[in-house]
Design a protein around this motif. Structure first.
Motif, PDB file in Angstrom:
ATOM      1  N   ASN A  72       0.855  -1.180   0.000  1.00 47.92           N
ATOM      2  CA  ASN A  72       0.000   0.000   0.000  1.00 47.92           C
ATOM      3  C   ASN A  72       0.897   1.238   0.000  1.00 47.92           C
ATOM      4  OD1 ASN A  72      -1.526   2.260   0.916  1.00 47.92           O
ATOM      5  ND2 ASN A  72      -3.063   0.893   1.769  1.00 47.92           N
ATOM      6  N   SER A  73       0.897   1.972  -1.099  1.00 48.79           N
ATOM      7  CA  SER A  73       1.807   3.108  -1.240  1.00 48.79           C
ATOM      8  C   SER A  73       1.544   4.204  -0.202  1.00 48.79           C
ATOM      9  CB  SER A  73       1.741   3.691  -2.652  1.00 48.79           C
ATOM     10  OG  SER A  73       0.439   4.133  -2.946  1.00 48.79           O
ATOM     11  N   GLU A  74       0.293   4.392   0.190  1.00 46.78           N
ATOM     12  CA  GLU A  74      -0.013   5.402   1.208  1.00 46.78           C
ATOM     13  C   GLU A  74       0.597   5.018   2.556  1.00 46.78           C
ATOM     14  OE1 GLU A  74      -4.208   6.258   1.373  1.00 46.78           O
ATOM     15  OE2 GLU A  74      -4.299   6.643  -0.780  1.00 46.78           O
ATOM     16  N   VAL A  75       0.494   3.758   2.904  1.00 48.66           N
ATOM     17  CA  VAL A  75       1.080   3.267   4.162  1.00 48.66           C
ATOM     18  C   VAL A  75       2.593   3.413   4.103  1.00 48.66           C
ATOM     19  CG1 VAL A  75       1.472   1.211   5.587  1.00 48.66           C
ATOM     20  CG2 VAL A  75      -0.813   1.687   4.690  1.00 48.66           C
ATOM     21  N   VAL A  76       3.184   3.058   2.977  1.00 46.49           N
ATOM     22  CA  VAL A  76       4.634   3.166   2.819  1.00 46.49           C
ATOM     23  C   VAL A  76       5.083   4.617   3.010  1.00 46.49           C
ATOM     24  CG1 VAL A  76       6.550   2.934   1.188  1.00 46.49           C
ATOM     25  CG2 VAL A  76       4.845   1.098   1.396  1.00 46.49           C
ATOM     26  N   GLN A  77       4.399   5.554   2.365  1.00 49.59           N
ATOM     27  CA  GLN A  77       4.753   6.973   2.502  1.00 49.59           C
ATOM     28  C   GLN A  77       4.601   7.451   3.941  1.00 49.59           C
ATOM     29  OE1 GLN A  77       6.275   8.964   0.311  1.00 49.59           O
ATOM     30  NE2 GLN A  77       6.350   7.142  -0.967  1.00 49.59           N
ATOM     31  N   LYS A  78       3.538   7.030   4.591  1.00 48.90           N
ATOM     32  CA  LYS A  78       3.304   7.421   5.987  1.00 48.90           C
ATOM     33  C   LYS A  78       4.444   6.927   6.873  1.00 48.90           C
ATOM     34  CE  LYS A  78       0.242   6.364   9.842  1.00 48.90           C
ATOM     35  NZ  LYS A  78      -0.853   5.523  10.291  1.00 48.90           N
ATOM     36  N   LEU A  79       4.844   5.684   6.683  1.00 47.48           N
ATOM     37  CA  LEU A  79       5.906   5.122   7.527  1.00 47.48           C
ATOM     38  C   LEU A  79       7.268   5.716   7.189  1.00 47.48           C
ATOM     39  CD1 LEU A  79       4.737   1.422   7.886  1.00 47.48           C
ATOM     40  CD2 LEU A  79       4.425   3.330   9.462  1.00 47.48           C
ATOM     41  N   ILE A  80       7.507   6.021   5.931  1.00 50.36           N
ATOM     42  CA  ILE A  80       8.753   6.705   5.565  1.00 50.36           C
ATOM     43  C   ILE A  80       8.825   8.046   6.280  1.00 50.36           C
ATOM     44  CG2 ILE A  80       9.917   7.921   3.671  1.00 50.36           C
ATOM     45  CD1 ILE A  80       9.094   5.558   1.853  1.00 50.36           C
ATOM     46  N   SER A  81       7.700   8.763   6.335  1.00 49.29           N
ATOM     47  CA  SER A  81       7.683  10.069   7.006  1.00 49.29           C
ATOM     48  C   SER A  81       7.940   9.941   8.506  1.00 49.29           C
ATOM     49  CB  SER A  81       6.355  10.790   6.752  1.00 49.29           C
ATOM     50  OG  SER A  81       5.306  10.192   7.502  1.00 49.29           O
ATOM     51  N   LYS A  82       7.716   8.741   9.045  1.00 47.48           N
ATOM     52  CA  LYS A  82       7.971   8.492  10.473  1.00 47.48           C
ATOM     53  C   LYS A  82       9.321   7.809  10.692  1.00 47.48           C
ATOM     54  CE  LYS A  82       3.116   8.322  11.626  1.00 47.48           C
ATOM     55  NZ  LYS A  82       2.768   8.986  12.840  1.00 47.48           N
ATOM     56  N   LYS A  83      10.149   7.847   9.642  1.00 50.01           N
ATOM     57  CA  LYS A  83      11.514   7.303   9.709  1.00 50.01           C
ATOM     58  C   LYS A  83      11.555   5.789   9.925  1.00 50.01           C
ATOM     59  CE  LYS A  83      13.380  11.504   9.683  1.00 50.01           C
ATOM     60  NZ  LYS A  83      12.865  12.228   8.584  1.00 50.01           N
ATOM     61  N   ILE A  84      10.558   5.099   9.411  1.00 49.77           N
ATOM     62  CA  ILE A  84      10.521   3.637   9.481  1.00 49.77           C
ATOM     63  C   ILE A  84      11.146   3.093   8.195  1.00 49.77           C
ATOM     64  CG2 ILE A  84       9.030   1.591   9.547  1.00 49.77           C
ATOM     65  CD1 ILE A  84       9.033   3.195  12.158  1.00 49.77           C
ATOM     66  N   PRO A  85      12.126   2.199   8.308  1.00 46.21           N
ATOM     67  CA  PRO A  85      12.681   1.602   7.096  1.00 46.21           C
ATOM     68  C   PRO A  85      11.647   0.664   6.465  1.00 46.21           C
ATOM     69  CG  PRO A  85      13.804   0.764   9.064  1.00 46.21           C
ATOM     70  CD  PRO A  85      12.779   1.746   9.520  1.00 46.21           C
ATOM     71  N   ILE A  86      11.150   1.047   5.318  1.00 50.22           N
ATOM     72  CA  ILE A  86      10.090   0.285   4.655  1.00 50.22           C
ATOM     73  C   ILE A  86      10.318   0.280   3.155  1.00 50.22           C
ATOM     74  CG2 ILE A  86       8.529   2.281   4.585  1.00 50.22           C
ATOM     75  CD1 ILE A  86       6.208   0.163   5.002  1.00 50.22           C
ATOM     76  N   VAL A  87       9.930  -0.817   2.544  1.00 52.34           N
ATOM     77  CA  VAL A  87      10.056  -0.989   1.104  1.00 52.34           C
ATOM     78  C   VAL A  87       8.673  -1.261   0.539  1.00 52.34           C
ATOM     79  CG1 VAL A  87      11.074  -2.435  -0.690  1.00 52.34           C
ATOM     80  CG2 VAL A  87      12.393  -1.902   1.366  1.00 52.34           C
ATOM     81  N   TYR A  88       8.387  -0.640  -0.596  1.00 55.32           N
ATOM     82  CA  TYR A  88       7.121  -0.885  -1.283  1.00 55.32           C
ATOM     83  C   TYR A  88       7.244  -2.150  -2.116  1.00 55.32           C
ATOM     84  CZ  TYR A  88       3.311  -0.399  -4.597  1.00 55.32           C
ATOM     85  OH  TYR A  88       2.194  -0.634  -5.359  1.00 55.32           O
ATOM     86  N   GLY A  89       6.257  -3.042  -2.006  1.00 53.06           N
ATOM     87  CA  GLY A  89       6.256  -4.225  -2.844  1.00 53.06           C
ATOM     88  C   GLY A  89       5.382  -5.330  -2.294  1.00 53.06           C
ATOM     89  N   GLU A  90       5.256  -6.380  -3.095  1.00 57.00           N
ATOM     90  CA  GLU A  90       4.484  -7.557  -2.721  1.00 57.00           C
ATOM     91  C   GLU A  90       5.386  -8.546  -1.985  1.00 57.00           C
ATOM     92  OE1 GLU A  90       1.271  -8.284  -2.986  1.00 57.00           O
ATOM     93  OE2 GLU A  90       0.723  -6.444  -4.023  1.00 57.00           O
ATOM     94  N   ALA A  91       4.829  -9.195  -0.984  1.00 50.06           N
ATOM     95  CA  ALA A  91       5.601 -10.122  -0.155  1.00 50.06           C
ATOM     96  C   ALA A  91       6.169 -11.288  -0.944  1.00 50.06           C
ATOM     97  CB  ALA A  91       4.721 -10.641   0.987  1.00 50.06           C
ATOM     98  N   ASP A  92       5.540 -11.661  -2.034  1.00 51.28           N
ATOM     99  CA  ASP A  92       6.003 -12.831  -2.785  1.00 51.28           C
ATOM    100  C   ASP A  92       6.912 -12.477  -3.963  1.00 51.28           C
ATOM    101  OD1 ASP A  92       3.992 -11.644  -4.283  1.00 51.28           O
ATOM    102  OD2 ASP A  92       2.942 -13.523  -4.714  1.00 51.28           O
TER     103      ASP A  92
END
Length: 156
Positions: free
Chosen positions: A26-46
């Motif tokens: 979810n790109s919105e979730v990814v952007q939100k977590l990036i703004s909170k300095k969480i190391p996150i990658v956009y993509g599908e788990a598989d």
């Protein structure tokens, strides 16, 4: 992998004391977590390319909180091939899914509803046996505070 309610709780709790990378589609979730300095990658788990990017071969733990059990099972099987020492922990929606995840070589599967019902039963039993409301009142106050904090975070 997966940053819904459970995934985010884990990430925010462990981010200061452990090296981690979150994954979400979810790109919105990814952007939100990036703004909170969480190391996150956009993509599908598989996605096998994603596994290389997050260095799954060197990870000590794989935590899957994604709702798709079949996808989670495949990710666990592939992760164990890439990294036989990895500890795979997953969330299931029901007992059947939990067994499927264990068959896929998950090391531990959690059912949040079972944990919640066990906690509820513990406090309900205490009240029924003692008639004391204090534990329930304390839990209520604690949970309302928590809900207000989480609601505020959602609105940020």
């Amino acid at each position: 992998m997966g940053t819904g309610v459970l995934g985010q709780q884990i990430v925010f709790t462990l981010k200061e004391t452990h090296s981690l990378v979150a994954v979400d589609h979810n790109s919105e979730v990814v952007q939100k977590l990036i703004s909170k300095k969480i190391p996150i990658v956009y993509g599908e788990a598989d996605n096998s390319e994603l596994w290389q990017k997050i260095r799954l071969a060197k990870a000590s733990v794989l935590l899957l909180t994604i709702p798709d059990t079949k996808k989670a099972a495949k990710v666990i099987q592939n992760a164990k091939k890439i990294n036989p020492k990895i500890v795979a922990i997953a969330k299931a929606k029901n007992f059947k899914d939990a067994l499927e995840l264990y068959k896929s070589d998950a090391d531990y599967v959690v059912l949040p509803e079972v944990i919640g019902s066990n906690t509820l039963l513990k406090h309900l039993t205490y009240f029924l046996e003692t008639g004391h409301r204090n534990r329930i009142s304390n839990l209520q106050n604690e949970f309302i505070t928590y809900l207000k904090e989480k609601t505020k975070e959602e609105n940020e």
